[in-house]
Design an enzyme around this catalytic site. Sequence first.
Site, PDB file in Angstrom:
ATOM      1  N   SER A   1     -15.741 -19.809  33.218  1.00 53.24           N
ATOM      2  CA  SER A   1     -14.475 -19.292  33.731  1.00 53.24           C
ATOM      3  C   SER A   1     -14.536 -17.777  33.888  1.00 53.24           C
ATOM      4  O   SER A   1     -13.964 -17.227  34.832  1.00 53.24           O
ATOM      5  CB  SER A   1     -13.305 -19.702  32.841  1.00 53.24           C
ATOM      6  N   GLU A   2     -15.233 -17.076  32.962  1.00 54.97           N
ATOM      7  CA  GLU A   2     -15.440 -15.637  33.119  1.00 54.97           C
ATOM      8  C   GLU A   2     -16.797 -15.206  32.593  1.00 54.97           C
ATOM      9  O   GLU A   2     -17.309 -15.761  31.607  1.00 54.97           O
ATOM     10  CB  GLU A   2     -14.347 -14.818  32.413  1.00 54.97           C
ATOM     11  N   THR A   3     -17.335 -14.200  33.233  1.00 57.36           N
ATOM     12  CA  THR A   3     -18.551 -13.501  32.824  1.00 57.36           C
ATOM     13  C   THR A   3     -18.222 -12.014  32.803  1.00 57.36           C
ATOM     14  O   THR A   3     -17.557 -11.516  33.716  1.00 57.36           O
ATOM     15  CB  THR A   3     -19.701 -13.774  33.812  1.00 57.36           C
TER      16      THR A   3
END
Length: 277
Positions: free
Chosen positions: A46-48
């Site tokens: 979902s996020e990096t």
Amino acid sequence: MLRPFRQVDVFSEDPLCGNPVAVVHEEQGGISDEQMAAFARWTNLSETTFLLPPTTDQADYRLRIFTPDEELPFAGHPTIGSAHAWLEAGGAPRSPGTVVQECGVGLVTVRLGERLAFAAPPLIRSGPVDSSDLTRIARVLRVREEEILDSAWIDNGPGWIGVVLRDADAVLALQPDWAAFGDLKVGVVGPREGGDTACEVRAFCPGLGITEDPVTGSLNAGLGQWLAGSLLPTSYVAAQGTALGRAGRVHVERDGDTVWVGGDATTTIAGTVDLRE
């Protein structure tokens, strides 16, 4: 070039039960926007995030946050996970007891303690949701409009609209129409009677490249600013991720005008990553 890398599980005491964030340590700078976006697409999380040198003396580090599809000015579980990774790598806060993160929405304070907690940033957009959006939201959630008991804009960067359903069971029963979402980012909350959590939360954001986010700090921050002290207690624990087989627990506390959003964080992968042009 090999760069230090950590994958951190956030908002769960038990590894693999929260929401993972990929964190690349880039103390010297030099990664291009294209490399960041490509790595975020590749992780498919979902996020990096990318830990970078700050551009102001007020911050301990600068953070850039990417979904598989776009860059975000702020996100909650990446804030906690990245602060955890920075501290674990030997980061020393300028001020005892707090870490200050520089990101797209400005400076975000992270409080150190039993668990990391960030101060919810000011809402970019708040207030009522217009009737056409509510009609559309009811359609994508596959509920009747009268089943939405309350709604509000609670946008602190990603673009969240919050809606309240009857209870936690109603939230868990949702089977959204993904094809109809478009650019909507909808957070749904339902109160729970008894147990160790005050409510069940779900986050739907297919426009960001994620159909349902497992556990969402930014959404819970907006919900806390909107509902803590009214529908929900001033201090409570929200459950999220149940529908995805996770056991996310988000600790929300209103202290005067500030809402703190906290959670546990555990490093599950540590090593290096090769990011080339």
